[in-house]
Write a protein that holds these residues in place. Structure first.
Motif, PDB file in Angstrom:
ATOM      1  N   LYS A 122       0.838  -1.061   0.049  1.00 37.48           N
ATOM      2  CA  LYS A 122       0.389   0.084   0.046  1.00 37.48           C
ATOM      3  C   LYS A 122       0.562   1.168  -0.315  1.00 37.48           C
ATOM      4  N   HIS A 123       0.361   2.545   0.208  1.00 35.43           N
ATOM      5  CA  HIS A 123       0.781   3.420   0.303  1.00 35.43           C
ATOM      6  C   HIS A 123       2.155   3.307   1.108  1.00 35.43           C
ATOM      7  N   VAL A 124       3.126   4.403   0.918  1.00 32.06           N
ATOM      8  CA  VAL A 124       4.054   4.890   2.101  1.00 32.06           C
ATOM      9  C   VAL A 124       4.590   6.313   2.041  1.00 32.06           C
ATOM     10  N   SER A 125       4.472   6.246   3.200  1.00 31.89           N
ATOM     11  CA  SER A 125       5.100   7.674   3.315  1.00 31.89           C
ATOM     12  C   SER A 125       6.177   8.511   4.041  1.00 31.89           C
ATOM     13  N   LEU A 126       7.709   8.078   3.587  1.00 32.44           N
ATOM     14  CA  LEU A 126       9.088   8.155   4.460  1.00 32.44           C
ATOM     15  C   LEU A 126       9.498   9.854   4.418  1.00 32.44           C
ATOM     16  N   SER A 127       9.741   9.804   5.604  1.00 30.95           N
ATOM     17  CA  SER A 127      10.750  11.060   5.707  1.00 30.95           C
ATOM     18  C   SER A 127      12.400  10.513   6.391  1.00 30.95           C
ATOM     19  N   ALA A 128      13.618  11.460   6.062  1.00 36.13           N
ATOM     20  CA  ALA A 128      14.622  11.636   6.005  1.00 36.13           C
ATOM     21  C   ALA A 128      15.223  12.932   6.335  1.00 36.13           C
ATOM     22  N   GLU A 129      16.337  12.719   7.273  1.00 36.27           N
ATOM     23  CA  GLU A 129      16.482  14.288   7.531  1.00 36.27           C
ATOM     24  C   GLU A 129      18.124  14.162   6.814  1.00 36.27           C
ATOM     25  N   MET A 130      19.038  12.849   6.411  1.00 31.69           N
ATOM     26  CA  MET A 130      19.982  13.008   5.748  1.00 31.69           C
ATOM     27  C   MET A 130      20.443  11.760   4.952  1.00 31.69           C
ATOM     28  N   GLY A 131      19.881  11.015   5.295  1.00 37.55           N
ATOM     29  CA  GLY A 131      20.039   9.318   4.034  1.00 37.55           C
ATOM     30  C   GLY A 131      19.466   9.015   3.230  1.00 37.55           C
ATOM     31  N   GLU A 132      19.709   7.971   3.095  1.00 35.80           N
ATOM     32  CA  GLU A 132      18.890   7.532   1.542  1.00 35.80           C
ATOM     33  C   GLU A 132      17.921   6.838   1.658  1.00 35.80           C
ATOM     34  N   VAL A 133      17.250   6.898   1.054  1.00 35.25           N
ATOM     35  CA  VAL A 133      15.888   6.210   0.947  1.00 35.25           C
ATOM     36  C   VAL A 133      15.923   5.510  -0.470  1.00 35.25           C
ATOM     37  N   ILE A 134      15.525   4.223  -0.237  1.00 34.26           N
ATOM     38  CA  ILE A 134      15.429   3.022  -1.587  1.00 34.26           C
ATOM     39  C   ILE A 134      13.900   2.395  -0.721  1.00 34.26           C
ATOM     40  N   VAL A 135      13.076   2.449  -2.144  1.00 36.47           N
ATOM     41  CA  VAL A 135      11.939   1.857  -1.973  1.00 36.47           C
ATOM     42  C   VAL A 135      12.342   0.703  -3.028  1.00 36.47           C
ATOM     43  N   GLN A 136      11.822  -0.434  -2.961  1.00 36.75           N
ATOM     44  CA  GLN A 136      12.374  -1.401  -4.394  1.00 36.75           C
ATOM     45  C   GLN A 136      10.925  -1.428  -5.118  1.00 36.75           C
ATOM     46  N   SER A 137       9.703  -2.112  -4.273  1.00 35.64           N
ATOM     47  CA  SER A 137       7.871  -2.114  -4.640  1.00 35.64           C
ATOM     48  C   SER A 137       6.917  -0.970  -4.054  1.00 35.64           C
ATOM     49  N   ALA A 138       6.143  -0.737  -4.281  1.00 37.73           N
ATOM     50  CA  ALA A 138       4.973   0.013  -3.602  1.00 37.73           C
ATOM     51  C   ALA A 138       4.157   0.254  -4.249  1.00 37.73           C
ATOM     52  N   LYS A 139       2.620   0.115  -3.921  1.00 38.85           N
ATOM     53  CA  LYS A 139       1.409   0.896  -4.781  1.00 38.85           C
ATOM     54  C   LYS A 139       1.591   2.787  -5.012  1.00 38.85           C
ATOM     55  N   SER A 140       2.152   3.033  -3.223  1.00 37.73           N
ATOM     56  CA  SER A 140       2.763   4.849  -4.324  1.00 37.73           C
ATOM     57  C   SER A 140       3.356   5.035  -3.430  1.00 37.73           C
ATOM     58  N   VAL A 141       4.591   6.614  -3.009  1.00 29.49           N
ATOM     59  CA  VAL A 141       5.384   6.450  -2.353  1.00 29.49           C
ATOM     60  C   VAL A 141       5.139   8.314  -2.243  1.00 29.49           C
ATOM     61  N   ASP A 142       5.120   8.798  -0.710  1.00 32.73           N
ATOM     62  CA  ASP A 142       5.684   9.835  -0.456  1.00 32.73           C
ATOM     63  C   ASP A 142       6.853  10.659   0.265  1.00 32.73           C
ATOM     64  N   VAL A 143       7.871  10.972  -0.164  1.00 30.52           N
ATOM     65  CA  VAL A 143       9.456  10.912   0.389  1.00 30.52           C
ATOM     66  C   VAL A 143       9.550  12.892   0.369  1.00 30.52           C
ATOM     67  N   LYS A 144      10.374  12.874   1.599  1.00 36.86           N
ATOM     68  CA  LYS A 144      11.150  13.946   2.419  1.00 36.86           C
ATOM     69  C   LYS A 144      12.088  13.637   3.070  1.00 36.86           C
ATOM     70  N   ASN A 145      13.131  14.051   2.270  1.00 36.34           N
ATOM     71  CA  ASN A 145      14.600  13.563   2.165  1.00 36.34           C
ATOM     72  C   ASN A 145      14.963  15.836   2.690  1.00 36.34           C
ATOM     73  N   ILE A 146      15.132  16.016   3.488  1.00 33.96           N
ATOM     74  CA  ILE A 146      15.404  16.604   4.427  1.00 33.96           C
ATOM     75  C   ILE A 146      16.959  17.604   3.617  1.00 33.96           C
ATOM     76  N   LEU A 147      17.849  16.573   4.579  1.00 32.47           N
ATOM     77  CA  LEU A 147      18.543  17.492   4.094  1.00 32.47           C
ATOM     78  C   LEU A 147      19.780  16.545   2.641  1.00 32.47           C
TER      79      LEU A 147
END
Length: 269
Positions: A122-147
């Motif tokens: 299902k839906h994925v909502s992710l927030s990372a201050e400074m790291g890498e974000v990897i999603v191999q498979s998902a229905k939909s994704v929201d990402v806020k990667n601040i730094l």
């Protein structure tokens, strides 16, 4: 190629109406866990958990194989979950987040660390201050990667929203044209978007001009454009509008310093 400088002449070289385009604009029983607590690292290890799991580890992380239900977890250290049946809400202060499979929705925040999700149904909502974000498979994704870590969405069924200072790689893999808006925003990195070969889309790209009016941005497309236009907004933005395969789904890209690559991929399931 297009070489664009603020209010300067525009040189068009690419025949973007007829072919690929290149534009340069310069365990658990009854809800109880069975596991162990590592006395050295202070991480909590759980084989399986049934029911709603709400836990906080202020001195370490979690290593969990199975959660048969929803979970609300807070950790000071890294968290690794092999599989979860319900929705997941997760926050870590220091360390990576790794999720093998999530059958419910995921809302995860890593204050200092990477986020890696193998499969989300299902839906994925992710927030990372400074790291890498990897999603191999998902229905939909929201990402806020601040730094500024890179964001890689490698197999997404619906359009997603990404905001980061780093590079963005987004692969849309679906036979049905998404109906929601795709928004990709990067302050310092490149944006690479893969779309199914026959998908129709209207693409709008906003490029701020106030900071570096003489810079160049490269826009390269595997798709022939059925329409292409450019305009300025109050000497602050260059707005590029491109249409592929007759138009359709809406794609919005904000980019400040990087380049844009629009690639074609054949959807498969």
């Amino acid at each position: 190629m297009l070489r664009i400088r603020k209010r300067a002449r525009i040189l068009l070289v690419a025949a973007f109406l007829t072919g690929p385009s290149s534009v340069l604009f310069s365990s658990s029983i009854g809800g109880q866990p069975v596991g162990s607590k590592d006395s050295v690292s202070k991480d909590i290890t759980i084989k399986s958990y049934k029911g709603f799991m709400k836990e906080e580890n202020r001195s370490g992380g979690f290593l969990i194989e199975d959660i048969f239900g929803p979970a609300d977890l807070k950790a000071a250290g890294p968290v690794k979950i092999k599989r979860i049946e319900g929705d997941l809400k997760l926050t870590t202060r220091i360390g990576d987040i790794e999720i093998g499979e999530a059958k419910g929705q995921v809302a995860a925040t890593a204050e200092s660390g990477n986020i890696n999700i193998n499969k989300a149904h299902k839906h994925v909502s992710l927030s990372a201050e400074m790291g890498e974000v990897i999603v191999q498979s998902a229905k939909s994704v929201d990402v806020k990667n601040i730094l500024g870590g890179d964001v890689k969405l490698l197999g997404i069924e619906e359009y997603s929203t990404v905001a980061t200072r780093g590079n963005i790689l987004c692969v849309i893999n679906t036979n049905t044209p998404p109906t929601n808006l795709c928004t990709l925003s990067s302050k310092e990195g490149d944006v690479t978007l893969y779309l199914p070969k026959r998908i129709g889309a209207d693409i709008e790209i906003w490029v701020p001009l106030s900071k570096e009016p003489q810079r160049e941005i490269h826009f390269e497309s595997d798709f022939p454009f059925t329409k292409f236009d450019q305009r300025y907004q109050a000497d602050l933005f260059l707005i590029l509008s491109a249409q592929i395969n007759g138009g359709g789904s809406k794609i919005h890209i904000d980019i400040e310093r990087g380049n844009i690559y629009l690639r074609s991929t054949q959807a498969s399931h």
